[in-house]
Design a protein around this motif. Structure first.
Motif, PDB file in Angstrom:
ATOM      1  N   SER A   1      44.756  40.143  46.741  1.00 27.53           N
ATOM      2  CA  SER A   1      43.465  40.437  46.100  1.00 27.53           C
ATOM      3  C   SER A   1      43.538  40.027  44.628  1.00 27.53           C
ATOM      4  O   SER A   1      44.627  39.813  44.094  1.00 27.53           O
ATOM      5  N   ASN A   2      42.371  39.951  44.024  1.00 25.57           N
ATOM      6  CA  ASN A   2      42.341  39.611  42.598  1.00 25.57           C
ATOM      7  C   ASN A   2      43.108  40.623  41.774  1.00 25.57           C
ATOM      8  O   ASN A   2      43.802  40.270  40.832  1.00 25.57           O
ATOM      9  N   LYS A   3      42.944  41.880  42.165  1.00 25.38           N
ATOM     10  CA  LYS A   3      43.618  42.946  41.427  1.00 25.38           C
ATOM     11  C   LYS A   3      45.132  42.743  41.459  1.00 25.38           C
ATOM     12  O   LYS A   3      45.819  42.820  40.446  1.00 25.38           O
ATOM     13  N   GLN A   4      45.625  42.402  42.679  1.00 28.78           N
ATOM     14  CA  GLN A   4      47.075  42.194  42.818  1.00 28.78           C
ATOM     15  C   GLN A   4      47.549  41.028  41.951  1.00 28.78           C
ATOM     16  O   GLN A   4      48.604  41.078  41.334  1.00 28.78           O
ATOM     17  N   ARG A   5      46.679  40.003  41.937  1.00 31.67           N
ATOM     18  CA  ARG A   5      47.053  38.826  41.125  1.00 31.67           C
ATOM     19  C   ARG A   5      47.204  39.223  39.660  1.00 31.67           C
ATOM     20  O   ARG A   5      48.131  38.809  38.981  1.00 31.67           O
TER      21      ARG A   5
END
Ligand code: HEC
Length: 118
Positions: free
Chosen positions: A2-6
Motif C-alpha cells: 500500500s502507499n502507506k507501507q511505501r
C-alpha cells in the motif's frame, strides 16, 4: 504494497542511511574535511609563464635589458624577489611601457603571499 507501507519503508531507509553515516563518522573519528582549498599559485603553474610573456622580451638572456635583470627561470626570480615585488606590485614601474591585468597582478600578489612556491 500500500502507499502507506511505501512511505513507512522510505522513512525507514532514510533513517538507516543517516544513522549509518553519523555512526561511521563517530567510529573513525575522522575530522570532517574542509572544502578543498583552491590551487596555490606557483612559479610552474602561473608566474613563470606570466613573467615570460610580460618581461621576457626585454629581460630574457640576450635581450636588450638583460644586463639590468636576466629572467632565466625560478631562481632568477627568487634572487630578485624583493625588487621585483617593489617594481611590479608597489611602484608598478615594470613592465616598462606595459602593464599587467588585474588578474595578473592578483596572481603575482598571491604568489608572494603564499610563499613564492616553485
Ligand atoms: C619594454 C622592456 C621592458 C619590459 C617589458 C620589462 N622591463 Fe624591466 N627593465 C627595463 C629597463 C629599460 C630597465 C632598466 C631600468 C629602468 O630603465 O628603469 C629594467 C630594469 C628592471 C629591473 C632592475 C631594476 C634595477 O634597478 O636594477 C628589474 C628587476 C626588472 N626590470 C624587472 C622587470 C619585470 C619583473 C618585468 C615584467 C613584469 C619587466 N622588468 C619588464 C625594461 C623592461
Amino acid at each position: 504494497m500500500s502507499n502507506k507501507q511505501r512511505i513507512y519503508m522510505a522513512i525507514g531507509l532514510c533513517y538507516l542511511f543517516f544513522a549509518a553515516c553519523s555512526k561511521n563518522q563517530a567510529d573513525t573519528g575522522t575530522p570532517v574535511e574542509p572544502p578543498t582549498p583552491s590551487t596555490k599559485v606557483t612559479y610552474t603553474n602561473t608566474v613563470g609563464a606570466l613573467l615570460d610573456t610580460k618581461c621576457g622580451f626585454c629581460h630574457a638572456p640576450g635581450k636588450a635589458q638583460a644586463s639590468f635583470w636576466t629572467f632565466n627561470g625560478y631562481s632568477s626570480v627568487i634572487d630578485r624577489a624583493d625588487q621585483i615585488h617593489e617594481l611590479v606590485l608597489v611602484t608598478k614601474v615594470m613592465p616598462k611601457s606595459g602593464s599587467l591585468s588585474a588578474t595578473e597582478l592578483k596572481s603575482l600578489q598571491d604568489w608572494y603571499d603564499q610563499g613564492k612556491l616553485q
